[in-house]
Design an enzyme around this catalytic site. Structure first.
Site, PDB file in Angstrom:
ATOM      1  N   LYS A   1      -2.206   5.545  -8.287  1.00 53.76           N
ATOM      2  CA  LYS A   1      -1.268   5.163  -7.013  1.00 53.76           C
ATOM      3  C   LYS A   1      -2.122   4.542  -6.032  1.00 53.76           C
ATOM      4  CE  LYS A   1       2.420   6.043  -8.736  1.00 53.76           C
ATOM      5  NZ  LYS A   1       3.379   4.801  -9.524  1.00 53.76           N
TER       6      LYS A   1
ATOM      7  N   SER B   1       3.426   6.900  -3.663  1.00 54.37           N
ATOM      8  CA  SER B   1       3.534   8.286  -3.676  1.00 54.37           C
ATOM      9  C   SER B   1       2.757   8.854  -2.382  1.00 54.37           C
ATOM     10  CB  SER B   1       3.072   9.126  -4.754  1.00 54.37           C
ATOM     11  OG  SER B   1       3.210  10.480  -4.630  1.00 54.37           O
TER      12      SER B   1
ATOM     13  N   TYR C   1      -3.466  10.785 -12.002  1.00 50.23           N
ATOM     14  CA  TYR C   1      -2.323  10.284 -11.690  1.00 50.23           C
ATOM     15  C   TYR C   1      -2.249   9.558 -10.290  1.00 50.23           C
ATOM     16  CZ  TYR C   1       2.411   9.652  -9.728  1.00 50.23           C
ATOM     17  OH  TYR C   1       3.663   9.231  -9.051  1.00 50.23           O
TER      18      TYR C   1
HETATM   19  P1  NAD Z   1      10.312   8.396 -14.907  1.00 55.93           P
HETATM   20  O1  NAD Z   1       9.237   8.566 -15.706  1.00 55.93           O
HETATM   21  O2  NAD Z   1      11.841   8.917 -14.978  1.00 55.93           O
HETATM   22  O3  NAD Z   1      10.561   6.600 -14.935  1.00 55.93           O
HETATM   23  C1  NAD Z   1       9.445   5.750 -15.312  1.00 55.93           C
HETATM   24  C2  NAD Z   1      10.003   4.891 -16.163  1.00 55.93           C
HETATM   25  O4  NAD Z   1       8.894   3.928 -16.525  1.00 55.93           O
HETATM   26  C3  NAD Z   1      10.390   5.534 -17.603  1.00 55.93           C
HETATM   27  O5  NAD Z   1      11.844   5.050 -17.867  1.00 55.93           O
HETATM   28  C4  NAD Z   1       9.387   5.331 -18.747  1.00 55.93           C
HETATM   29  O6  NAD Z   1       9.856   5.064 -19.961  1.00 55.93           O
HETATM   30  C5  NAD Z   1       8.943   3.790 -18.115  1.00 55.93           C
HETATM   31  N1  NAD Z   1       7.432   3.442 -18.483  1.00 55.93           N
HETATM   32  C6  NAD Z   1       6.345   4.034 -18.383  1.00 55.93           C
HETATM   33  N2  NAD Z   1       5.279   3.309 -18.907  1.00 55.93           N
HETATM   34  C7  NAD Z   1       6.012   2.106 -19.262  1.00 55.93           C
HETATM   35  C8  NAD Z   1       5.273   1.080 -19.842  1.00 55.93           C
HETATM   36  N3  NAD Z   1       3.808   1.034 -19.892  1.00 55.93           N
HETATM   37  N4  NAD Z   1       6.153  -0.017 -19.988  1.00 55.93           N
HETATM   38  C9  NAD Z   1       7.434   0.062 -19.814  1.00 55.93           C
HETATM   39  N5  NAD Z   1       8.165   1.110 -19.315  1.00 55.93           N
HETATM   40  C10 NAD Z   1       6.960   2.210 -18.844  1.00 55.93           C
HETATM   41  O7  NAD Z   1       9.741   8.349 -13.307  1.00 55.93           O
HETATM   42  P2  NAD Z   1      10.463   8.332 -11.859  1.00 55.93           P
HETATM   43  O8  NAD Z   1      10.493   9.890 -11.373  1.00 55.93           O
HETATM   44  O9  NAD Z   1      11.476   7.776 -12.272  1.00 55.93           O
HETATM   45  O10 NAD Z   1       9.208   7.647 -11.197  1.00 55.93           O
HETATM   46  C11 NAD Z   1       9.393   6.190 -11.163  1.00 55.93           C
HETATM   47  C12 NAD Z   1       8.175   5.757 -10.217  1.00 55.93           C
HETATM   48  O11 NAD Z   1       8.075   6.338  -9.061  1.00 55.93           O
HETATM   49  C13 NAD Z   1       6.744   6.058 -11.001  1.00 55.93           C
HETATM   50  O12 NAD Z   1       6.016   4.927 -10.807  1.00 55.93           O
HETATM   51  C14 NAD Z   1       6.184   7.234 -10.238  1.00 55.93           C
HETATM   52  O13 NAD Z   1       5.090   7.379 -10.481  1.00 55.93           O
HETATM   53  C15 NAD Z   1       6.692   7.179  -8.911  1.00 55.93           C
HETATM   54  N6  NAD Z   1       6.838   8.216  -8.112  1.00 55.93           N
HETATM   55  C16 NAD Z   1       7.757   9.448  -8.804  1.00 55.93           C
HETATM   56  C17 NAD Z   1       7.968  10.395  -7.896  1.00 55.93           C
HETATM   57  C18 NAD Z   1       8.679  11.694  -8.522  1.00 55.93           C
HETATM   58  O14 NAD Z   1       8.294  12.869  -8.008  1.00 55.93           O
HETATM   59  N7  NAD Z   1       9.523  11.234  -9.465  1.00 55.93           N
HETATM   60  C19 NAD Z   1       7.210  10.617  -6.728  1.00 55.93           C
HETATM   61  C20 NAD Z   1       6.526   9.542  -6.202  1.00 55.93           C
HETATM   62  C21 NAD Z   1       6.259   8.270  -7.128  1.00 55.93           C
HETATM   63  C1  WQD Z   2       7.059  21.535  -4.884  1.00 53.12           C
HETATM   64  C2  WQD Z   2       6.581  22.801  -4.221  1.00 53.12           C
HETATM   65  C3  WQD Z   2       4.844  23.978  -5.472  1.00 53.12           C
HETATM   66  C4  WQD Z   2       7.346  24.414  -9.109  1.00 53.12           C
HETATM   67  C5  WQD Z   2       4.562  16.517  -7.137  1.00 53.12           C
HETATM   68  C6  WQD Z   2       3.472  15.497  -7.262  1.00 53.12           C
HETATM   69  C7  WQD Z   2       3.295  14.471  -6.147  1.00 53.12           C
HETATM   70  C8  WQD Z   2       4.796  13.575  -6.652  1.00 53.12           C
HETATM   71  C9  WQD Z   2       6.111  14.589  -6.606  1.00 53.12           C
HETATM   72  C10 WQD Z   2       4.728  11.837  -7.985  1.00 53.12           C
HETATM   73  C11 WQD Z   2       5.152  22.962  -4.234  1.00 53.12           C
HETATM   74  C12 WQD Z   2       6.201  24.703  -5.505  1.00 53.12           C
HETATM   75  C13 WQD Z   2       7.040  23.978  -7.801  1.00 53.12           C
HETATM   76  C14 WQD Z   2       7.641  25.627  -9.493  1.00 53.12           C
HETATM   77  C15 WQD Z   2       6.910  26.353  -7.318  1.00 53.12           C
HETATM   78  N1  WQD Z   2       4.812  12.628  -7.657  1.00 53.12           N
HETATM   79  N2  WQD Z   2       6.548  25.028  -6.966  1.00 53.12           N
HETATM   80  N3  WQD Z   2       7.286  26.741  -8.488  1.00 53.12           N
HETATM   81  O1  WQD Z   2       3.729  19.135  -6.207  1.00 53.12           O
HETATM   82  O2  WQD Z   2       4.961  18.471  -3.931  1.00 53.12           O
HETATM   83  O3  WQD Z   2       4.552  16.928  -5.874  1.00 53.12           O
HETATM   84  O4  WQD Z   2       5.684  15.547  -7.284  1.00 53.12           O
HETATM   85  O5  WQD Z   2       4.004  11.066  -7.162  1.00 53.12           O
HETATM   86  O6  WQD Z   2       2.410  13.468  -6.833  1.00 53.12           O
HETATM   87  O7  WQD Z   2       2.145  16.234  -7.266  1.00 53.12           O
HETATM   88  O8  WQD Z   2       6.173  18.893  -6.095  1.00 53.12           O
HETATM   89  O9  WQD Z   2       8.183  19.934  -7.106  1.00 53.12           O
HETATM   90  O10 WQD Z   2       5.807  20.104  -8.116  1.00 53.12           O
HETATM   91  O11 WQD Z   2       6.330  21.275  -6.057  1.00 53.12           O
HETATM   92  O12 WQD Z   2       6.776  27.293  -6.553  1.00 53.12           O
HETATM   93  O13 WQD Z   2       7.961  25.973 -10.636  1.00 53.12           O
HETATM   94  O14 WQD Z   2       7.209  23.551  -5.198  1.00 53.12           O
HETATM   95  O15 WQD Z   2       3.631  25.001  -5.207  1.00 53.12           O
HETATM   96  O16 WQD Z   2       4.935  24.015  -2.981  1.00 53.12           O
HETATM   97  P1  WQD Z   2       4.670  18.418  -5.532  1.00 53.12           P
HETATM   98  P2  WQD Z   2       6.663  19.903  -6.921  1.00 53.12           P
END
Ligand code: NAD
Ligand code: WQD
Length: 338
Positions: A153, A124, A149
């Site tokens: 990562k 991330s 979290y």
């Molecule tokens: P999500 O929660 O929709 O998907 C994660 C999946 O992993 C889920 O289906 C959950 O049931 C499964 N899971 C969690 N713990 C588990 C375990 N111990 N054993 C087996 N399955 C398990 O999340 P997502 O948005 O699809 O994210 C996928 C990956 O990408 C995550 O690692 C997340 O941290 C990373 N990521 C997400 C974002 C985002 O904003 N969505 C941004 C950066 C990184």
């Molecule tokens: C985006 C912008 C908020 C909600 C997060 C995690 C990051 C990654 C992605 C996993 C910011 C603003 C948000 C609301 C708002 N996840 N906001 N009102 O914070 O960039 O990233 O998700 O790895 O680790 O921190 O994403 O969508 O929460 O926010 O004004 O109700 O929207 O302040 O500027 P963020 P976000």
């Protein structure tokens, strides 16, 4: 390639499983469904016209994983499984370290034992902390994470790097996602947040559909063009395609390599609201509130390394992302439950 997809029922995982099938690969999903529904994989099967094999296994369960590896010889693993809720990770750090770190260590151990040493890891942009340079290249130093979290990562990136350094048979692709939003154009798979959404786009779509009254805009006094936070939003289907392209790096033998997956363009919160209203014709009432703790002003990528080395470039613009997020929300106001 035959690919183990951990967390493949989740938001990004389900879109990637579909993209893998469409590219001729054979994904096998492992998920404990702690934050997803089996219905997402049923929808993927319908869209792909093909069953998606899936095991209900927790990645912390070594025996469970052993059974999966006994039945399949995997060419690579795409590792999505993990918990991702930033505020929850601050309240319950042990839960996050246990699930994300212990689970991943168990997975890496079973992979090594079964000579599957190719992995794509969901990292991330959060590992950059408050970024030292904008746009953020992969050469930007990692920063101080502000929550458990983000720390999982950062630590998992380091752990995989060390594993690969000690055993060069490994190939490790660390994909740093920026802000994934949107949904498949069919409107049949998408993000299903639990309870009140923390992230911007699901909150916007829930206001638009009438489930929430008003969007809180967290701060309008940042040093950005309109004072609200700027992020690099990327369509989840572009992200999914990035994983398919990353397999080519593994096939060439890449060692450890890091790629940013973003569009390279930063949009403010108010830009997103305006783009959503333009793309959908639905208005989104909002009110400006206090800044949210831990937020930074600006975060967007320089994605040129992925284009140069993987031939990957995001295709969708912000309006496409809004339109597709809205189609999913409108078709499924309660996610996969309807
Ligand atoms: P999500 O929660 O929709 O998907 C994660 C999946 O992993 C889920 O289906 C959950 O049931 C499964 N899971 C969690 N713990 C588990 C375990 N111990 N054993 C087996 N399955 C398990 O999340 P997502 O948005 O699809 O994210 C996928 C990956 O990408 C995550 O690692 C997340 O941290 C990373 N990521 C997400 C974002 C985002 O904003 N969505 C941004 C950066 C990184
Ligand atoms: C985006 C912008 C908020 C909600 C997060 C995690 C990051 C990654 C992605 C996993 C910011 C603003 C948000 C609301 C708002 N996840 N906001 N009102 O914070 O960039 O990233 O998700 O790895 O680790 O921190 O994403 O969508 O929460 O926010 O004004 O109700 O929207 O302040 O500027 P963020 P976000």
């Amino acid at each position: 390639m035959k690919i183990l997809v951990t967390g493949g029922a989740g938001y990004i995982g389900s879109h990637t499983v579909l993209a893998l099938i469409e590219a001729g690969h054979e994904p096998i999903v492992v998920d404990n469904f702690c934050n997803s529904s089996e219905k997402s994989l049923k929808a993927v099967s319908r869209l792909a016209g093909k069953d998606v094999p899936c095991y209900r296994v927790d990645i912390r369960d070594r025996e469970g994983l052993e059974k999966v590896f006994a039945e399949h010889t995997f060419d690579a693993c795409i590792h999505f499984a993990g918990l991702k809720c930033v505020p929850e990770s601050t309240r319950l750090p042990l839960k996050y370290y246990e699930n994300n770190l212990a689970g991943s260590l168990t997975l890496f151990g079973v992979m090594a034992e079964h000579h599957c040493k190719n992995i794509i890891f969901s990292s991330s942009a959060t590992v950059y902390g408050d970024p030292a340079i904008i746009p953020i290249t992969e050469a930007c130093p990692k920063g101080v994470t502000t929550n458990a979290y983000g720390e999982t990562k950062s630590m998992l990136e380091r752990i995989l790097t060390d594993i690969q350094k000690a055993d060069p048979e490994w190939n490790v692709v660390l994909l740093r996602y920026f802000n994934p939003i949107g949904a498949h154009r069919s409107g049949e798979i998408g993000e299903q947040p639990n309870g009140i959404p923390n992230n911007l786009m699901p909150y916007v779509t829930q206001v638009a559909v009438g489930k929430r009254e008003c969007l809180s805009v967290y701060g309008n006094d940042y040093d950005t063009h309109d004072g609200t936070g700027v992020r690099d939003y990327i369509h989840v289907c572009d992200l999914a395609d990035g994983h398919v392209k990353a397999l080519s790096a593994i096939q060439k033998g890449c060692g450890t390599v890091v790629y940013n997956l973003g569009t390279g363009t930063g949009y403010s919160v108010l830009d997103v609201v305006k783009a959503f209203e333009k793309a959908t014709g639905v208005s989104v009432p909002y009110a400006v509130r206090e800044r949210r703790a831990g937020d930074i002003a600006t975060c967007y990528s320089d994605p040129t390394k992925a284009e140069r080395e993987l031939g990957w470039k995001a295709k969708y613009n912000l309006e496409d992302m809004c339109r597709d997020a809205w189609r999913w929300q409108k078709n499924h106001p309660n996610g996969f439950d309807d």
